[in-house]
Motif scaffolding. Structure first.
Motif, PDB file in Angstrom:
ATOM      1  N   ALA A  50      65.860 131.395 116.286  1.00  9.69           N
ATOM      2  CA  ALA A  50      66.661 131.537 115.065  1.00  9.69           C
ATOM      3  C   ALA A  50      66.354 130.404 114.083  1.00  9.69           C
ATOM      4  O   ALA A  50      66.236 130.632 112.867  1.00  9.69           O
ATOM      5  N   ALA A  51      66.203 129.189 114.603  1.00  6.45           N
ATOM      6  CA  ALA A  51      65.875 128.047 113.735  1.00  6.45           C
ATOM      7  C   ALA A  51      64.490 128.226 113.117  1.00  6.45           C
ATOM      8  O   ALA A  51      64.277 127.916 111.935  1.00  6.45           O
ATOM      9  N   LEU A  52      63.571 128.760 113.919  1.00  7.44           N
ATOM     10  CA  LEU A  52      62.215 129.020 113.410  1.00  7.44           C
ATOM     11  C   LEU A  52      62.252 130.061 112.297  1.00  7.44           C
ATOM     12  O   LEU A  52      61.633 129.882 111.237  1.00  7.44           O
ATOM     13  N   LEU A  53      63.000 131.132 112.534  1.00  8.85           N
ATOM     14  CA  LEU A  53      63.093 132.194 111.528  1.00  8.85           C
ATOM     15  C   LEU A  53      63.747 131.672 110.256  1.00  8.85           C
ATOM     16  O   LEU A  53      63.329 132.009 109.141  1.00  8.85           O
ATOM     17  N   LEU A  54      64.754 130.818 110.415  1.00  8.87           N
ATOM     18  CA  LEU A  54      65.431 130.248 109.242  1.00  8.87           C
ATOM     19  C   LEU A  54      64.474 129.390 108.425  1.00  8.87           C
ATOM     20  O   LEU A  54      64.429 129.481 107.193  1.00  8.87           O
ATOM     21  N   GLN A  55      63.699 128.569 109.126  1.00  7.92           N
ATOM     22  CA  GLN A  55      62.756 127.684 108.427  1.00  7.92           C
ATOM     23  C   GLN A  55      61.692 128.475 107.657  1.00  7.92           C
ATOM     24  O   GLN A  55      61.202 128.037 106.616  1.00  7.92           O
ATOM     25  N   SER A  56      61.358 129.658 108.198  1.00  9.48           N
ATOM     26  CA  SER A  56      60.307 130.443 107.544  1.00  9.48           C
ATOM     27  C   SER A  56      60.745 130.990 106.190  1.00  9.48           C
ATOM     28  O   SER A  56      59.905 131.386 105.383  1.00  9.48           O
ATOM     29  N   PHE A  57      62.066 131.028 105.959  1.00  6.64           N
ATOM     30  CA  PHE A  57      62.564 131.512 104.664  1.00  6.64           C
ATOM     31  C   PHE A  57      62.765 130.374 103.662  1.00  6.64           C
ATOM     32  O   PHE A  57      63.261 130.599 102.574  1.00  6.64           O
ATOM     33  N   TYR A  58      62.445 129.146 104.061  1.00  3.54           N
ATOM     34  CA  TYR A  58      62.460 128.016 103.137  1.00  3.54           C
ATOM     35  C   TYR A  58      61.072 127.878 102.512  1.00  3.54           C
ATOM     36  O   TYR A  58      60.121 128.557 102.897  1.00  3.54           O
ATOM     37  N   SER A  59      60.974 126.963 101.566  1.00  2.51           N
ATOM     38  CA  SER A  59      59.677 126.704 100.934  1.00  2.51           C
ATOM     39  C   SER A  59      59.505 125.194 100.788  1.00  2.51           C
ATOM     40  O   SER A  59      60.445 124.421 101.027  1.00  2.51           O
ATOM     41  N   ILE A  60      58.323 124.799 100.401  1.00  6.66           N
ATOM     42  CA  ILE A  60      58.047 123.375 100.249  1.00  6.66           C
ATOM     43  C   ILE A  60      57.668 123.087  98.795  1.00  6.66           C
ATOM     44  O   ILE A  60      56.961 123.885  98.151  1.00  6.66           O
ATOM     45  N   ASP A  61      58.204 121.986  98.285  1.00  4.44           N
ATOM     46  CA  ASP A  61      57.857 121.584  96.918  1.00  4.44           C
ATOM     47  C   ASP A  61      56.421 121.064  96.912  1.00  4.44           C
ATOM     48  O   ASP A  61      56.077 120.143  97.658  1.00  4.44           O
ATOM     49  N   GLU A  62      55.577 121.670  96.093  1.00  4.27           N
ATOM     50  CA  GLU A  62      54.155 121.329  96.119  1.00  4.27           C
ATOM     51  C   GLU A  62      53.878 119.924  95.611  1.00  4.27           C
ATOM     52  O   GLU A  62      52.830 119.352  95.917  1.00  4.27           O
ATOM     53  N   PHE A  63      54.793 119.368  94.822  1.00  2.00           N
ATOM     54  CA  PHE A  63      54.559 118.020  94.266  1.00  2.00           C
ATOM     55  C   PHE A  63      55.130 116.929  95.173  1.00  2.00           C
ATOM     56  O   PHE A  63      54.460 115.944  95.478  1.00  2.00           O
ATOM     57  N   SER A  64      56.374 117.118  95.612  1.00  3.00           N
ATOM     58  CA  SER A  64      57.009 116.076  96.423  1.00  3.00           C
ATOM     59  C   SER A  64      56.789 116.277  97.917  1.00  3.00           C
ATOM     60  O   SER A  64      56.941 115.336  98.707  1.00  3.00           O
TER      61      SER A  64
END
Length: 314
Positions: A50-64
């Motif tokens: 569940a934690a893995l699936l949750l993380q997959s719906f986040y994104s990363i800021d390309e600059f920071s």
């Protein structure tokens, strides 16, 4: 005259009271026995998924480089970029090739063990299949790296018997060759097949042992040749074992990140991409999205395998 011994002895401690309680209420005993593994499965396995699936719906800021905890499908869309799609396709092709290679090599071994091996030869079969599993995974992979190296035993043997031209011709083939076997996709395939082969042989052998002799005799009585009996009787009845073995070989190849890191080219597979993205790159959302891909593929694969009765051979 001594008094007779009572039929039921009095309870003398906590153990006696618990034994009596579980004897009177067997369902309570079942709940007590199943609660720890269910908690483990729920909290550790399903919780991590569940934690893995949750993380997959986040994104990363390309600059920071900071993970933005906002639900988005942007990370999944990144999987369809050319370089990421190549990783997925490469992994699927290698997993399929390893599964087919293991099935082709394992079938005659499993067939001999199931239909002809008896007594001590049966024990020799199990020992031969299980023996590689008792040694270290890393030791086996590094040993194969030395065997497949340019100065390794295969190159030396090929030069000794005058087959170096054939080996060089194979290494010159695009997509499977390279400077040497240890730095080529063919070398990666060989090591994968060697490492996962026992997981194909055992379920296949169990499935072939269940093929009744009466069906083989009936096929012969009806005038079928050996090839027809194999094609129409043995192979269909052995398919649950083949599919059960393929579940292991396919899923293990898809998730492995050590063999591609040690043997083969620098081309990445899904397991290696997940390892590098969550480690050195710090892109946990994309690593999680990559990790979801094998899960989805295996869920589809397991549904098909269940319909084919593969779990009966496990």
């Amino acid at each position: 005259m001594t008094s007779p011994t009572p039929a039921i002895l009095p309870e003398r401690g906590l153990a006696d009271r618990l034994t009596a309680l579980f004897w009177r209420r067997p369902r309570l005993l079942l709940v007590v026995l199943l609660t720890p593994p269910l908690l483990w499965l729920g909290a550790v396995y399903l919780g991590s998924l569940a934690a893995l699936l949750l993380q997959s719906f986040y994104s990363i800021d390309e600059f920071s480089g900071v993970v933005k905890e906002e639900f988005t499908l942007k990370t999944y869309a990144e999987l369809f970029r050319a370089q990421n799609l190549d990783i997925i396709i490469r992994t699927l092709v290698m997993s399929a090739a390893v599964t087919i290679g293991c099935a082709v090599i394992a079938f005659p071994i499993a067939y001999y063990a199931a239909r002809f091996a008896r007594g001590k030869w049966k024990a020799v079969f199990y020992l031969g299949v299980m023996l590689p599993l008792w040694s270290s995974y890393l030791v086996k992979v590094y040993a194969w790296k030395l065997i497949l190296a340019k100065e390794g035993i295969i190159t030396w043997a090929a030069e000794g018997v005058g087959l170096s031209m054939i080996l060089n011709a194979i290494l010159a083939i695009p997509a499977i060759g390279g400077n040497s076997l240890s730095t080529s996709p063919l070398g990666t395939f060989i090591v994968f097949v060697y490492v996962w082969l026992p997981y194909m042989i055992l379920p296949m052998q169990a499935s072939l042992e269940r093929v009744p002799n009466s069906m083989l005799e009936a096929s012969a009585d009806l005038g079928a040749s050996r090839a027809q009996t194999f094609r129409s009787v043995i192979l269909p009845l052995a398919m649950p074992g083949v599919i059960a073995g393929s579940i292991f070989t396919f899923s293990l190849t898809m998730g492995d990140y050590i063999i591609p890191q040690i043997v083969g080219t620098s081309a990445r597979f899904i397991g290696l991409a997940v390892y590098q993205l969550q480690g050195t790159a710090g892109n946990i959302p994309l690593a999680a999205a990559f990790a979801v891909v094998p899960i989805v593929i295996m869920l589809i694969y397991l549904m098909i395998a269940k319909r084919k009765g593969a779990f009966d051979a496990l």
